[in-house]
Design a protein around this motif. Structure first.
Motif, short mmCIF file in Angstrom:
data_model
loop_
_atom_site.label_atom_id
_atom_site.label_comp_id
_atom_site.label_asym_id
_atom_site.label_seq_id
_atom_site.Cartn_x
_atom_site.Cartn_y
_atom_site.Cartn_z
N GLU A 64 0.81 -1.22 0.00
CA GLU A 64 0.00 0.00 0.00
C GLU A 64 0.84 1.27 0.00
N THR A 65 2.06 1.19 0.47
CA THR A 65 2.96 2.34 0.40
C THR A 65 3.29 2.66 -1.06
N VAL A 66 3.48 1.61 -1.85
CA VAL A 66 3.78 1.81 -3.27
C VAL A 66 2.55 2.28 -4.02
N THR A 67 1.41 1.64 -3.80
CA THR A 67 0.20 2.01 -4.54
C THR A 67 -0.25 3.43 -4.23
N ALA A 68 0.09 3.94 -3.04
CA ALA A 68 -0.28 5.30 -2.69
C ALA A 68 0.43 6.33 -3.56
N LYS A 69 1.51 5.92 -4.22
CA LYS A 69 2.28 6.84 -5.05
C LYS A 69 1.70 7.01 -6.45
N VAL A 70 0.72 6.19 -6.81
CA VAL A 70 0.18 6.22 -8.16
C VAL A 70 -0.47 7.56 -8.47
N ASP A 71 -1.18 8.14 -7.49
CA ASP A 71 -1.91 9.37 -7.75
C ASP A 71 -1.00 10.55 -8.04
N ARG A 72 0.16 10.60 -7.42
CA ARG A 72 1.11 11.70 -7.64
C ARG A 72 2.45 11.12 -8.07
N TYR A 73 2.39 10.30 -9.08
CA TYR A 73 3.58 9.53 -9.45
C TYR A 73 4.73 10.39 -9.93
N GLU A 74 4.45 11.52 -10.59
CA GLU A 74 5.54 12.34 -11.12
C GLU A 74 6.42 12.89 -10.00
N ARG A 75 5.84 13.12 -8.82
CA ARG A 75 6.62 13.67 -7.69
C ARG A 75 7.04 12.57 -6.72
N SER A 76 6.86 11.33 -7.11
CA SER A 76 7.19 10.21 -6.24
C SER A 76 8.58 9.67 -6.55
N ASP A 77 9.00 8.66 -5.77
CA ASP A 77 10.28 8.00 -6.02
C ASP A 77 10.09 6.67 -6.77
N LEU A 78 8.95 6.54 -7.46
CA LEU A 78 8.77 5.37 -8.31
C LEU A 78 9.85 5.34 -9.39
N PRO A 79 10.25 4.15 -9.84
CA PRO A 79 11.26 4.06 -10.90
C PRO A 79 10.81 4.80 -12.15
N GLU A 80 11.76 5.32 -12.92
CA GLU A 80 11.42 6.07 -14.12
C GLU A 80 10.63 5.22 -15.11
N ARG A 81 10.94 3.95 -15.19
CA ARG A 81 10.20 3.06 -16.08
C ARG A 81 8.72 3.05 -15.72
N ALA A 82 8.41 3.01 -14.44
CA ALA A 82 7.01 3.04 -14.00
C ALA A 82 6.36 4.36 -14.36
N LYS A 83 7.09 5.46 -14.17
CA LYS A 83 6.54 6.77 -14.51
C LYS A 83 6.25 6.89 -16.00
#
Length: 321
Positions: free
Chosen positions: A218-237
């Motif tokens: 759930e920590t990862v899925t919470a980043k979906v809404d503001r993914y551009e400002r998150s630390d998700l991998p660039e591939r995911a973005k």
């Protein structure tokens, strides 16, 4: 299905997509053929062209899937002004208005709109109409994005697969799942982005079990809404940028973003990404009809339930984590 519809084939898909995913393309083509064979061709043509206008698909807006008789061409020319034009019947106005709501903000579909739809067409007719709108919309979205990502022109093919639209849609979704080349993490992030954009209650409640096993908590899925400002991998973005363009305005996918997608994913993955988005967006049918409730799901303390797919591509699971 008229000869002119076959010749024009307004649902033609890019040749590269056919080469990479022939089964899914064949079933989607068959689904289009069935929708146009059994649906009201005038209503479908009005919806198709209006959708093309809304998503920025000028080639589709110029194409014609039905002969210009019965005043259809005049209505198409007057489409943006359909609420005020005397050329349109009340049923045509209601259907085009519903299509606009479906394309722009399906979550904003009201109970009054649903009641009007059911009152005019009946429960079965309403479901068939909304399914037709989905097919018309997402075929055109797929045409645009697959051509951008895979660099190929559409190819006209007659699928010659019979069956009711509901069965073909189910078969298409299963084929998309079975053939997907995307990793489970990207798949889950894309699925949730679609669910949250479309306001699908049941899809927002579910979590893919294989993605959970790969670390998507759930920590990862919470980043979906503001993914551009998150630390998700660039591939995911990159995948989420493509998703946003696909489900909003495909014509606004920049050349830079398309280049990033081609650099981050291989052709098979790009084909899967595009097809997966169409599969996850079938939820719009349920949202429009108000059948997206998650009350029957058994959820955990976080309010989510796990699910997956069997070897045939059919959903399974719906269990607590």
């Amino acid at each position: 299905m008229t000869d002119s519809t076959v010749a024009e084939q307004v649902w033609a898909l890019p040749g590269a997509l056919w080469q990479l995913r022939p089964e899914a393309c064949r079933l989607l083509t068959a689904l289009n053929e069935q929708v146009w064979r059994t649906g009201d061709p005038v209503l479908l043509e009005l919806v198709r062209v209006r959708v093309a206008q809304l998503i920025g698909h000028p080639a589709a807006a110029r194409a014609r899937g039905e002969p210009a008789d019965g005043g259809v061409e005049a209505k198409l020319a007057a489409l943006p002004d359909y609420p005020y034009s005397p050329l349109f019947s009340s049923a045509e106005r209601d259907v085009v208005s519903l299509a606009e709501q479906f394309v722009i903000d399906v979550g904003g579909t009201t109970e009054d709109m649903r009641a009007e739809l059911t009152g005019r067409f009946g429960a079965d007719g309403a479901r068939e109409l909304v399914t037709g709108i989905y097919v018309v919309e997402f075929t055109q979205r797929l045409q645009l994005l697959a051509a951008r990502l895979l660099d190929d022109a559409p190819v006209a093919v007659i699928a010659s697969v019979d069956g009711p639209a509901a069965g073909l849609l189910t078969a298409y979704q299963a084929a998309v799942v079975r053939g997907s080349a995307l990793d489970p993490v990207t798949t889950e992030l894309v699925r949730l982005r679609c669910a949250r954009t479309h306001h699908c209650r049941i899809c927002q409640t579910l979590r893919l079990a294989d993605a959970r096993a790969a670390g998507v908590d759930e920590t990862v899925t919470a980043k979906v809404d503001r993914y551009e400002r998150s630390d998700l991998p660039e591939r995911a973005k990159v995948a989420l940028r493509v998703t946003d363009a696909f489900i909003t305005r495909p014509d606004l996918l920049s050349d830079a973003a398309a280049g990033q997608a081609r650099a981050s994913f291989g052709p098979a993955e790009l084909a899967s990404l595009a097809l997966d988005i169409t599969k996850w967006s079938t939820q719009k049918i349920h949202v429009a009809l108000g059948t997206d409730g998650a009350d029957r799901l058994v959820t955990d303390a976080d309010g989510v339930a796990l699910f997956g797919f069997d070897s045939d591509g059919q959903p399974t699971g719906y269990r607590r984590r």
